[in-house]
Design an enzyme around this catalytic site. Sequence first.
Site, mmCIF file in Angstrom:
data_model
loop_
_atom_site.group_PDB
_atom_site.id
_atom_site.type_symbol
_atom_site.label_atom_id
_atom_site.label_comp_id
_atom_site.label_asym_id
_atom_site.label_seq_id
_atom_site.Cartn_x
_atom_site.Cartn_y
_atom_site.Cartn_z
ATOM 1 N N HIS A 71 33.233 34.109 39.244
ATOM 2 C CA HIS A 71 33.252 35.405 38.638
ATOM 3 C C HIS A 71 33.458 36.127 39.855
ATOM 4 O O HIS A 71 34.387 37.329 39.452
ATOM 5 C CB HIS A 71 31.983 35.905 37.943
ATOM 6 C CG HIS A 71 31.550 34.762 37.046
ATOM 7 N ND1 HIS A 71 32.152 34.724 35.676
ATOM 8 C CD2 HIS A 71 30.786 33.880 36.960
ATOM 9 C CE1 HIS A 71 31.734 33.684 35.026
ATOM 10 N NE2 HIS A 71 30.744 33.316 35.810
ATOM 11 N N GLY A 130 35.053 35.498 25.494
ATOM 12 C CA GLY A 130 35.264 34.844 26.936
ATOM 13 C C GLY A 130 34.565 36.057 27.809
ATOM 14 O O GLY A 130 35.368 36.181 28.741
ATOM 15 N N ASP A 133 30.865 33.949 24.361
ATOM 16 C CA ASP A 133 31.516 32.984 25.191
ATOM 17 C C ASP A 133 32.631 32.546 24.648
ATOM 18 O O ASP A 133 32.907 32.862 23.165
ATOM 19 C CB ASP A 133 30.268 31.915 25.177
ATOM 20 C CG ASP A 133 30.955 30.498 25.894
ATOM 21 O OD1 ASP A 133 31.025 30.677 27.254
ATOM 22 O OD2 ASP A 133 31.508 29.674 25.225
ATOM 23 N N GLU A 175 40.266 38.081 28.550
ATOM 24 C CA GLU A 175 41.187 37.593 29.602
ATOM 25 C C GLU A 175 41.105 35.984 29.346
ATOM 26 O O GLU A 175 40.448 35.280 29.812
ATOM 27 C CB GLU A 175 40.369 38.067 30.755
ATOM 28 C CG GLU A 175 41.430 37.885 32.116
ATOM 29 C CD GLU A 175 41.146 36.663 32.662
ATOM 30 O OE1 GLU A 175 41.967 35.600 32.105
ATOM 31 O OE2 GLU A 175 40.663 36.346 33.780
ATOM 32 N N GLU A 208 44.205 25.469 30.576
ATOM 33 C CA GLU A 208 42.908 26.208 30.239
ATOM 34 C C GLU A 208 42.777 27.203 29.290
ATOM 35 O O GLU A 208 41.807 27.990 29.471
ATOM 36 C CB GLU A 208 42.108 26.157 31.469
ATOM 37 C CG GLU A 208 42.391 26.902 32.494
ATOM 38 C CD GLU A 208 41.656 28.130 33.132
ATOM 39 O OE1 GLU A 208 42.182 29.135 33.033
ATOM 40 O OE2 GLU A 208 40.408 27.710 33.068
#
Length: 381
Positions: free
Chosen positions: A60, A93, A115, A136, A145
């Site tokens: 992060h 997300g 999430d 994002e 992904e």
Amino acid sequence: MLARGPGFSNGHPPRPRRGRPRGLRDSYRGLLQQQEPPSARPCTEFDKAYFHAYSHIGVHEEMIKDHVRTGTYKAAIMQYQNLIEGKVVLDVGCGTGILAIFCAFAGARRVYAVDASEIALQDVNIEENVDVIISEWMGYMLLYETMLPSIIFARDKWLKPGGLILPSHATLYMAPVTHTARYSESIDFWRDVYGIKMSAMLPLAKQSAFEEPCIETITGENILTWPLVQVMEVDCYTIIVQELESVTAKYRFSSMLNAPLHGFAFWFDVEFNGPAISPSNNHLQFPSGSLSSDQHSQSSSQSKKRVKSDETIVLSTAPEDAPTHWQQTLLYLYEPIELKQDQIIEGSVTLTQSKENARFLNIHLEYSSGGRSFIKESVMR
């Protein structure tokens, strides 16, 4: 109010090649679910490793410190403050929740920070429609992904008609590249190792260095030709999941230089636009065939970026723009091709969801130049 949904994994799905150890590279994002009925697939061992990777604070920290990424999102939120203030926002997300907090600063009445997994989206208790979806969701090469199927799920389930999606559009580009220094560093090194010829190592060195796509930063000087080719365009307001399962684009380039062709680079832009006035029937736009030599010099819509207004906010990962943590995705050839100026390189590229694991991305590259044709298969894992 920030409401976090169940299944929160302490961050976005992992982006394994963003400066992390090799072990995290096998965790993937790619939630391609059936739309009717919207049932979540079982959580696999790949999923568990994938979400576990995001429990590391360094993941992060790297994304938040990407000022191009984070600053562009903040600017877009403030540009649309009139559509966010007093409204309900869903952050898909959410990671650390920084985008959700930006929306709260912009005056959102309520923000749901959820999430990215489809399982979490299935279970989260949102008993109202939302005015804005922000996420994002972009991975390397845009689709790697990717969380885009989760955005589609959230859009179809909760977004009000005429609601806002940030970002709204995305475009994946490709171009041929020359990168002698990179090839020399990885391959030519073995030709003379402290005075010892280790050429027998070359086949293994090439496989080790170039079998999989590489995430690196290049510059505009590495690009062999302009304009570019658009591999795909995405309209987040209208795209459906099935359109992401396979993407094919043809290309035709003319080299600007006398230089070796070492491979192809891929990068993307995303735009932050409001809903279209009239919905388009083309959810995902593909280049329609290759460019002829006459068309190539003039460039059609397949090789130019979408025309943008002065107010359009764009997050770009292009080599000529400020670097981001996405960098560029490089697909290197095992054997370089020596090009002359104006020599044509043509072929096609196909991106498909892997059957081995939905989080993997299969890449099928066909390329021809100088009367020779080649195929390269690669898996982004």
